[in-house]
Design a protein around this motif. Structure first.
Motif, PDB file in Angstrom:
ATOM      1  N   ASP A 152      84.003   3.984  51.530  1.00 51.17           N
ATOM      2  CA  ASP A 152      85.067   4.088  50.536  1.00 51.17           C
ATOM      3  C   ASP A 152      86.111   2.982  50.704  1.00 51.17           C
ATOM      4  N   GLY A 153      85.779   1.956  51.474  1.00 52.74           N
ATOM      5  CA  GLY A 153      86.654   0.798  51.611  1.00 52.74           C
ATOM      6  C   GLY A 153      86.479  -0.143  50.437  1.00 52.74           C
ATOM      7  N   ALA A 154      87.187  -1.278  50.476  1.00 55.89           N
ATOM      8  CA  ALA A 154      87.117  -2.223  49.357  1.00 55.89           C
ATOM      9  C   ALA A 154      87.286  -3.644  49.872  1.00 55.89           C
ATOM     10  N   LEU A 155      86.378  -4.509  49.451  1.00 53.10           N
ATOM     11  CA  LEU A 155      86.465  -5.940  49.722  1.00 53.10           C
ATOM     12  C   LEU A 155      86.512  -6.694  48.406  1.00 53.10           C
ATOM     13  N   VAL A 156      87.473  -7.600  48.292  1.00 47.51           N
ATOM     14  CA  VAL A 156      87.533  -8.546  47.176  1.00 47.51           C
ATOM     15  C   VAL A 156      87.522  -9.937  47.811  1.00 47.51           C
ATOM     16  N   LEU A 157      86.473 -10.691  47.559  1.00 44.34           N
ATOM     17  CA  LEU A 157      86.283 -11.987  48.201  1.00 44.34           C
ATOM     18  C   LEU A 157      86.197 -13.094  47.164  1.00 44.34           C
ATOM     19  N   VAL A 158      86.915 -14.182  47.410  1.00 46.21           N
ATOM     20  CA  VAL A 158      86.815 -15.393  46.601  1.00 46.21           C
ATOM     21  C   VAL A 158      86.401 -16.529  47.531  1.00 46.21           C
ATOM     22  N   ASP A 159      85.360 -17.249  47.151  1.00 45.60           N
ATOM     23  CA  ASP A 159      84.877 -18.372  47.959  1.00 45.60           C
ATOM     24  C   ASP A 159      84.504 -19.490  46.997  1.00 45.60           C
ATOM     25  N   TRP A 160      85.188 -20.646  47.104  1.00 40.58           N
ATOM     26  CA  TRP A 160      84.902 -21.723  46.152  1.00 40.58           C
ATOM     27  C   TRP A 160      85.037 -23.088  46.788  1.00 40.58           C
ATOM     28  N   VAL A 161      84.343 -24.060  46.169  1.00 38.32           N
ATOM     29  CA  VAL A 161      84.307 -25.429  46.672  1.00 38.32           C
ATOM     30  C   VAL A 161      84.422 -26.382  45.493  1.00 38.32           C
ATOM     31  N   THR A 162      85.108 -27.512  45.716  1.00 39.03           N
ATOM     32  CA  THR A 162      85.244 -28.526  44.674  1.00 39.03           C
ATOM     33  C   THR A 162      84.369 -29.733  45.000  1.00 39.03           C
ATOM     34  N   SER A 163      84.279 -30.649  44.055  1.00 40.67           N
ATOM     35  CA  SER A 163      83.461 -31.852  44.229  1.00 40.67           C
ATOM     36  C   SER A 163      84.103 -32.864  45.159  1.00 40.67           C
ATOM     37  N   GLY A 164      85.335 -32.606  45.591  1.00 39.27           N
ATOM     38  CA  GLY A 164      86.025 -33.539  46.485  1.00 39.27           C
ATOM     39  C   GLY A 164      87.131 -34.278  45.762  1.00 39.27           C
ATOM     40  N   ARG A 165      87.510 -35.432  46.300  1.00 41.24           N
ATOM     41  CA  ARG A 165      88.601 -36.212  45.708  1.00 41.24           C
ATOM     42  C   ARG A 165      88.046 -37.069  44.562  1.00 41.24           C
ATOM     43  N   ARG A 166      87.922 -36.443  43.415  1.00 38.38           N
ATOM     44  CA  ARG A 166      87.307 -37.129  42.269  1.00 38.38           C
ATOM     45  C   ARG A 166      88.099 -38.369  41.875  1.00 38.38           C
ATOM     46  N   ALA A 167      89.433 -38.278  41.895  1.00 43.26           N
ATOM     47  CA  ALA A 167      90.259 -39.420  41.498  1.00 43.26           C
ATOM     48  C   ALA A 167      90.074 -40.614  42.423  1.00 43.26           C
TER      49      ALA A 167
END
Length: 294
Positions: A152-167
């Motif tokens: 009855d617990g709860a986990l909300v997970l966000v995991d993300w990655v970008t392409s890097g220093r595009r500029a």
């Protein structure tokens, strides 16, 4: 990582510029986080311990949940760095765990690594929502996350990655990004996910096309079963769009919960989509951790 001494003194006493490298040992950081529910119903940080290069901040907020932010003294992960974080939420506790800014991974030959192990007790809620990982050109990064959630617990997970220093011309120019996520609810495996992006397998920029951000959102445990069902239903009802700037797919998990995959063209675009998916979170925490961030 190596550094150079500013000067070397030759035997005859004349100083000359020196570039002789000196080996520097990799940094191993560790974090320990324990959150318990107090007698007044508010969650409190019972333990927040960190060793360099990792550090923890525990700001106050207007809600009943504890907020914890992780960061590094060097502004990112350099060659050989390894950080391990253990999170323990007691029964009925609630915590929001994030980062001060994006996790920058600098060029490295030995690679860098982070490990997260979390236990979420009965009726507890963990929202683990860091800023994205940004891998610089020539970097190597490995991430392992493991979660044990009470029924009855709860986990909300966000995991993300970008392409890097595009500029800076570094779009998908890192050598390796390897992230694995394992979630168990009441001892039963419900998520085993791995994202491996390796330049040796082919040019990443051409393989990922128009997308510059990849994200995974996981809701697990009986405490978020209703919200997960609503997310899956909304995702199924989304109209199909040719060459859409944002792709989103959602799948239900065993015993309640869901896993959502996103691919977008900018951090702002994907961040807004994640905030909409998790619009229920501020009410569960008693305060909005994203009101001044995303």
């Amino acid at each position: 990582m190596t550094v150079a001494r500013p000067f070397e003194i030759e035997a005859h006493g004349v100083a000359r510029a020196a570039l002789r490298p000196v080996a520097v040992a990799p940094a191993t950081g560790r974090g320990e986080i324990e959150v318990v529910r107090g007698p007044d119903g508010r969650s409190v940080v019972a333990r927040a311990y960190a060793t360099s290069p990792f550090r923890l901040l525990t700001p106050s907020n207007h809600g009943h949940a504890a907020w914890i932010y992780g960061s590094s003294y060097g502004g990112g992960l350099v060659d050989g760095d390894e950080v391990t974080v253990n999170v323990d939420l007691g029964a009925g506790a609630a915590a929001f765990v994030s980062t001060q800014a994006s996790t920058k991974v600098y060029r490295s030959c030995r690679g860098t690594r982070t490990v997260t192990d979390a236990r979420i007790g009965a009726g507890a809620l963990l929202v683990l929502a860091p800023d994205p990982v940004v891998c610089y050109a020539g970097s190597r990064y490995q991430q392992s996350q493991r979660f044990a959630v009470a029924a009855d617990g709860a986990l909300v997970l966000v995991d993300w990655v970008t392409s890097g220093r595009r500029a800076a011309g570094e779009r998908w120019r890192f050598d390796e990004y390897d992230a694995s996520t394992d979630v168990r609810v009441a001892g039963t495996p419900v998520v085993h996910d791995r994202l491996l992006l390796r330049a040796a397998h082919g040019d990443l920029g051409s393989r990922l096309g128009r997308f510059d951000v990849l994200a995974l959102v996981v809701l697990a445990g009986g405490g978020v079963a209703g919200e997960a069902e609503a997310i899956v239903g909304a995702a199924m009802a989304r109209p199909l769009e040719r060459r859409a700037p944002l792709l989103l797919s959602a799948a239900a998990l065993r015993g309640g919960g869901c896993a959502v995959r996103l691919a977008g063209q900018s951090v702002e675009q994907v961040g807004d989509a994640i905030a909409r998916l998790l619009a229920f979170v501020p009410a569960r925490l008693g305060d909005d951790p994203w009101s001044r961030k995303w």
